[in-house]
Design a protein around this motif. Sequence first.
Motif, PDB file in Angstrom:
ATOM      1  N   VAL A  63       0.862  -1.184   0.000  1.00  0.00           N
ATOM      2  CA  VAL A  63       0.000   0.000   0.000  1.00  0.00           C
ATOM      3  C   VAL A  63       0.895   1.230   0.000  1.00  0.00           C
ATOM      4  O   VAL A  63       1.801   1.343   0.837  1.00  0.00           O
ATOM      5  CB  VAL A  63      -0.927   0.029   1.231  1.00  0.00           C
ATOM      6  CG1 VAL A  63      -1.731   1.327   1.271  1.00  0.00           C
ATOM      7  CG2 VAL A  63      -1.850  -1.182   1.231  1.00  0.00           C
ATOM      8  N   THR A  64       0.655   2.146  -0.927  1.00  0.00           N
ATOM      9  CA  THR A  64       1.456   3.368  -1.009  1.00  0.00           C
ATOM     10  C   THR A  64       0.561   4.584  -0.846  1.00  0.00           C
ATOM     11  O   THR A  64      -0.443   4.717  -1.551  1.00  0.00           O
ATOM     12  CB  THR A  64       2.197   3.452  -2.350  1.00  0.00           C
ATOM     13  OG1 THR A  64       3.083   2.339  -2.476  1.00  0.00           O
ATOM     14  CG2 THR A  64       3.004   4.741  -2.453  1.00  0.00           C
ATOM     15  N   THR A  65       0.908   5.463   0.091  1.00  0.00           N
ATOM     16  CA  THR A  65       0.194   6.725   0.246  1.00  0.00           C
ATOM     17  C   THR A  65       0.871   7.793  -0.604  1.00  0.00           C
ATOM     18  O   THR A  65       2.100   7.872  -0.661  1.00  0.00           O
ATOM     19  CB  THR A  65       0.178   7.174   1.715  1.00  0.00           C
ATOM     20  OG1 THR A  65       1.526   7.201   2.215  1.00  0.00           O
ATOM     21  CG2 THR A  65      -0.648   6.226   2.575  1.00  0.00           C
ATOM     22  N   VAL A  66       0.050   8.608  -1.267  1.00  0.00           N
ATOM     23  CA  VAL A  66       0.569   9.679  -2.127  1.00  0.00           C
ATOM     24  C   VAL A  66      -0.153  10.978  -1.768  1.00  0.00           C
ATOM     25  O   VAL A  66      -1.385  11.024  -1.730  1.00  0.00           O
ATOM     26  CB  VAL A  66       0.349   9.358  -3.623  1.00  0.00           C
ATOM     27  CG1 VAL A  66       0.859  10.499  -4.494  1.00  0.00           C
ATOM     28  CG2 VAL A  66       1.043   8.051  -3.999  1.00  0.00           C
ATOM     29  N   ASP A  67       0.615  12.001  -1.501  1.00  0.00           N
ATOM     30  CA  ASP A  67       0.091  13.311  -1.114  1.00  0.00           C
ATOM     31  C   ASP A  67      -0.467  14.028  -2.340  1.00  0.00           C
ATOM     32  O   ASP A  67       0.241  14.252  -3.320  1.00  0.00           O
ATOM     33  CB  ASP A  67       1.234  14.121  -0.490  1.00  0.00           C
ATOM     34  CG  ASP A  67       0.783  15.437   0.124  1.00  0.00           C
ATOM     35  OD1 ASP A  67      -0.138  16.063  -0.413  1.00  0.00           O
ATOM     36  OD2 ASP A  67       1.374  15.839   1.139  1.00  0.00           O
ATOM     37  N   ALA A  68      -1.743  14.401  -2.288  1.00  0.00           N
ATOM     38  CA  ALA A  68      -2.375  15.073  -3.427  1.00  0.00           C
ATOM     39  C   ALA A  68      -1.743  16.431  -3.723  1.00  0.00           C
ATOM     40  O   ALA A  68      -1.765  16.899  -4.867  1.00  0.00           O
ATOM     41  CB  ALA A  68      -3.873  15.258  -3.164  1.00  0.00           C
ATOM     42  N   LEU A  69      -1.152  17.066  -2.711  1.00  0.00           N
ATOM     43  CA  LEU A  69      -0.615  18.413  -2.887  1.00  0.00           C
ATOM     44  C   LEU A  69       0.820  18.420  -3.384  1.00  0.00           C
ATOM     45  O   LEU A  69       1.194  19.269  -4.193  1.00  0.00           O
ATOM     46  CB  LEU A  69      -0.695  19.179  -1.556  1.00  0.00           C
ATOM     47  CG  LEU A  69      -2.078  19.274  -0.912  1.00  0.00           C
ATOM     48  CD1 LEU A  69      -2.012  20.078   0.374  1.00  0.00           C
ATOM     49  CD2 LEU A  69      -3.087  19.887  -1.870  1.00  0.00           C
ATOM     50  N   THR A  70       1.636  17.498  -2.896  1.00  0.00           N
ATOM     51  CA  THR A  70       3.066  17.512  -3.231  1.00  0.00           C
ATOM     52  C   THR A  70       3.516  16.264  -3.975  1.00  0.00           C
ATOM     53  O   THR A  70       4.692  16.153  -4.334  1.00  0.00           O
ATOM     54  CB  THR A  70       3.915  17.652  -1.949  1.00  0.00           C
ATOM     55  OG1 THR A  70       3.665  16.524  -1.092  1.00  0.00           O
ATOM     56  CG2 THR A  70       3.567  18.935  -1.196  1.00  0.00           C
ATOM     57  N   GLY A  71       2.595  15.333  -4.212  1.00  0.00           N
ATOM     58  CA  GLY A  71       2.968  14.053  -4.796  1.00  0.00           C
ATOM     59  C   GLY A  71       3.601  14.156  -6.169  1.00  0.00           C
ATOM     60  O   GLY A  71       4.597  13.471  -6.453  1.00  0.00           O
ATOM     61  N   LEU A  72       3.067  14.998  -7.029  1.00  0.00           N
ATOM     62  CA  LEU A  72       3.588  15.101  -8.395  1.00  0.00           C
ATOM     63  C   LEU A  72       5.033  15.590  -8.392  1.00  0.00           C
ATOM     64  O   LEU A  72       5.900  15.010  -9.069  1.00  0.00           O
ATOM     65  CB  LEU A  72       2.709  16.045  -9.220  1.00  0.00           C
ATOM     66  CG  LEU A  72       3.018  16.123 -10.722  1.00  0.00           C
ATOM     67  CD1 LEU A  72       2.846  14.758 -11.381  1.00  0.00           C
ATOM     68  CD2 LEU A  72       2.116  17.154 -11.398  1.00  0.00           C
ATOM     69  N   ALA A  73       5.309  16.635  -7.625  1.00  0.00           N
ATOM     70  CA  ALA A  73       6.681  17.154  -7.551  1.00  0.00           C
ATOM     71  C   ALA A  73       7.615  16.125  -6.921  1.00  0.00           C
ATOM     72  O   ALA A  73       8.757  15.969  -7.361  1.00  0.00           O
ATOM     73  CB  ALA A  73       6.698  18.455  -6.739  1.00  0.00           C
ATOM     74  N   LEU A 100      -3.927  17.741  -9.341  1.00  0.00           N
ATOM     75  CA  LEU A 100      -4.371  16.421  -8.903  1.00  0.00           C
ATOM     76  C   LEU A 100      -4.659  15.521 -10.099  1.00  0.00           C
ATOM     77  O   LEU A 100      -4.319  14.330 -10.091  1.00  0.00           O
ATOM     78  CB  LEU A 100      -5.606  16.548  -8.019  1.00  0.00           C
ATOM     79  CG  LEU A 100      -6.232  15.255  -7.499  1.00  0.00           C
ATOM     80  CD1 LEU A 100      -5.213  14.426  -6.722  1.00  0.00           C
ATOM     81  CD2 LEU A 100      -7.436  15.563  -6.617  1.00  0.00           C
ATOM     82  N   CYS A 101      -5.250  16.085 -11.134  1.00  0.00           N
ATOM     83  CA  CYS A 101      -5.508  15.305 -12.353  1.00  0.00           C
ATOM     84  C   CYS A 101      -4.196  14.864 -12.997  1.00  0.00           C
ATOM     85  O   CYS A 101      -4.076  13.725 -13.466  1.00  0.00           O
ATOM     86  CB  CYS A 101      -6.325  16.137 -13.343  1.00  0.00           C
ATOM     87  SG  CYS A 101      -8.043  16.413 -12.839  1.00  0.00           S
ATOM     88  N   GLU A 102      -3.197  15.746 -13.007  1.00  0.00           N
ATOM     89  CA  GLU A 102      -1.885  15.400 -13.554  1.00  0.00           C
ATOM     90  C   GLU A 102      -1.234  14.294 -12.722  1.00  0.00           C
ATOM     91  O   GLU A 102      -0.603  13.377 -13.267  1.00  0.00           O
ATOM     92  CB  GLU A 102      -0.987  16.637 -13.592  1.00  0.00           C
ATOM     93  CG  GLU A 102      -1.441  17.716 -14.579  1.00  0.00           C
ATOM     94  CD  GLU A 102      -0.536  18.939 -14.523  1.00  0.00           C
ATOM     95  OE1 GLU A 102       0.589  18.814 -13.980  1.00  0.00           O
ATOM     96  OE2 GLU A 102      -0.944  20.001 -15.007  1.00  0.00           O
ATOM     97  N   LEU A 103      -1.392  14.397 -11.406  1.00  0.00           N
ATOM     98  CA  LEU A 103      -0.838  13.380 -10.517  1.00  0.00           C
ATOM     99  C   LEU A 103      -1.464  12.022 -10.797  1.00  0.00           C
ATOM    100  O   LEU A 103      -0.760  11.008 -10.904  1.00  0.00           O
ATOM    101  CB  LEU A 103      -1.076  13.771  -9.059  1.00  0.00           C
ATOM    102  CG  LEU A 103      -0.752  12.700  -8.001  1.00  0.00           C
ATOM    103  CD1 LEU A 103       0.732  12.351  -8.031  1.00  0.00           C
ATOM    104  CD2 LEU A 103      -1.167  13.175  -6.613  1.00  0.00           C
ATOM    105  N   GLN A 104      -2.775  11.989 -10.931  1.00  0.00           N
ATOM    106  CA  GLN A 104      -3.461  10.719 -11.188  1.00  0.00           C
ATOM    107  C   GLN A 104      -3.020  10.114 -12.512  1.00  0.00           C
ATOM    108  O   GLN A 104      -2.838   8.898 -12.630  1.00  0.00           O
ATOM    109  CB  GLN A 104      -4.967  10.939 -11.148  1.00  0.00           C
ATOM    110  CG  GLN A 104      -5.481  11.261  -9.744  1.00  0.00           C
ATOM    111  CD  GLN A 104      -6.929  11.732  -9.733  1.00  0.00           C
ATOM    112  OE1 GLN A 104      -7.413  12.341 -10.694  1.00  0.00           O
ATOM    113  NE2 GLN A 104      -7.634  11.458  -8.642  1.00  0.00           N
ATOM    114  N   ALA A 105      -2.831  10.963 -13.522  1.00  0.00           N
ATOM    115  CA  ALA A 105      -2.362  10.474 -14.818  1.00  0.00           C
ATOM    116  C   ALA A 105      -0.947   9.911 -14.717  1.00  0.00           C
ATOM    117  O   ALA A 105      -0.632   8.873 -15.321  1.00  0.00           O
ATOM    118  CB  ALA A 105      -2.412  11.608 -15.844  1.00  0.00           C
TER     119      ALA A 105
END
Length: 355
Positions: free
Chosen positions: A128-138, A173-178
């Motif tokens: 299980v991996t947690t990913v921060d919606a605010l800083t995850g992409l960076a 957030l959409c970019e992160l999900q992609a």
Amino acid sequence: MELIPVTLLTGFLGSGKSTLLTELLQKLEFANTAIVVNEFGEVGLDGILIEHSKDQIVEMTSGCLCCTIRGDIRQTLLDLHSRRASGDIPAFDRVIVESTGLADPAPVIHTLISDPLLDRRYMLGGVVTTVDALTGLASIEIHKECEKQAAVADRILITKTDLAKSPDLKESLCELQAKLLALNPTAIFLDRHNPAFDYNRLFDTSLFDPNTKSINVRSWLNAEASSDHHSHGHNQGHDHHHHDVTRHGSDIRSFTLTFDEPVTIEAFASSLEALSLTQGASILRIKGIVNTIDRPSMPLVIHGVQHVFHDPVWLDEWPDEDNQTKLVFITKGIERETLDLFFKSWITLSDGKWR
């Protein structure tokens, strides 16, 4: 012998692993669970925040066990199982291993699926991996560990979506999900703040199967197996100390600053605001317990990730007797001395006290 399922809980710094564990410990359906915590840093504040004690293994009021890794994760799990078999501790039927946010998950996974002693007692049920919606992409773009954590997951839990309210953050957030979908098309994605979110969905996995993962994941695990083979040799015993579960870059530092004098909430908030504005991108993680003049008997717990600071939480009492302010930093390119001078300058400007 019945194998005990192990779930590896990973995720980058400040992505919500400890918060998730705290929530799980309060749920009856996760009684008979052993939580194994691994931390990067000098002071185990996660232990305090998960209501931990100084003992390696403690029984929680919820019926769970909480255990800290001392040295090698392999030996910790073997000791845990031995004490379970002897009746020293309650019989747990599930283990959750929380890795540090800086951990490369590949060596941990390799140990859990290939060690000849562990695989007679445990099975890796899932990651299980947690990913921060605010800083995850960076974080994924900058830190290889974060990319690996997302790529190996069976379940990806996106946290802090409740804070992504502005149009810019929603677009991010959409970019992160992609990005996550491209890294790991077979994972199941869950939103921590979706009203329909069910904690059990994190653990309804059967057996971690590397063959269902991307080519990159398989190559990382194969590299660990190759490293394992060459370091042991054909006629040597197993020695897993080379599996560094806190593998990190040479410019990442972890250190703790302590202060005896209590502070006013206003002065402390101002110092953190100045720090965030000037060094935010280099403050990978800050968490701490603060002694305030405003409420001296109730320690203030703070959490921050880069430029984002979350709402502080008041504890009912101090976990120890020294009542010191302790701030744990994980930084990129910032040394202890720099931040020590920074906070001392605030004290000096206030006639020796933060007030």
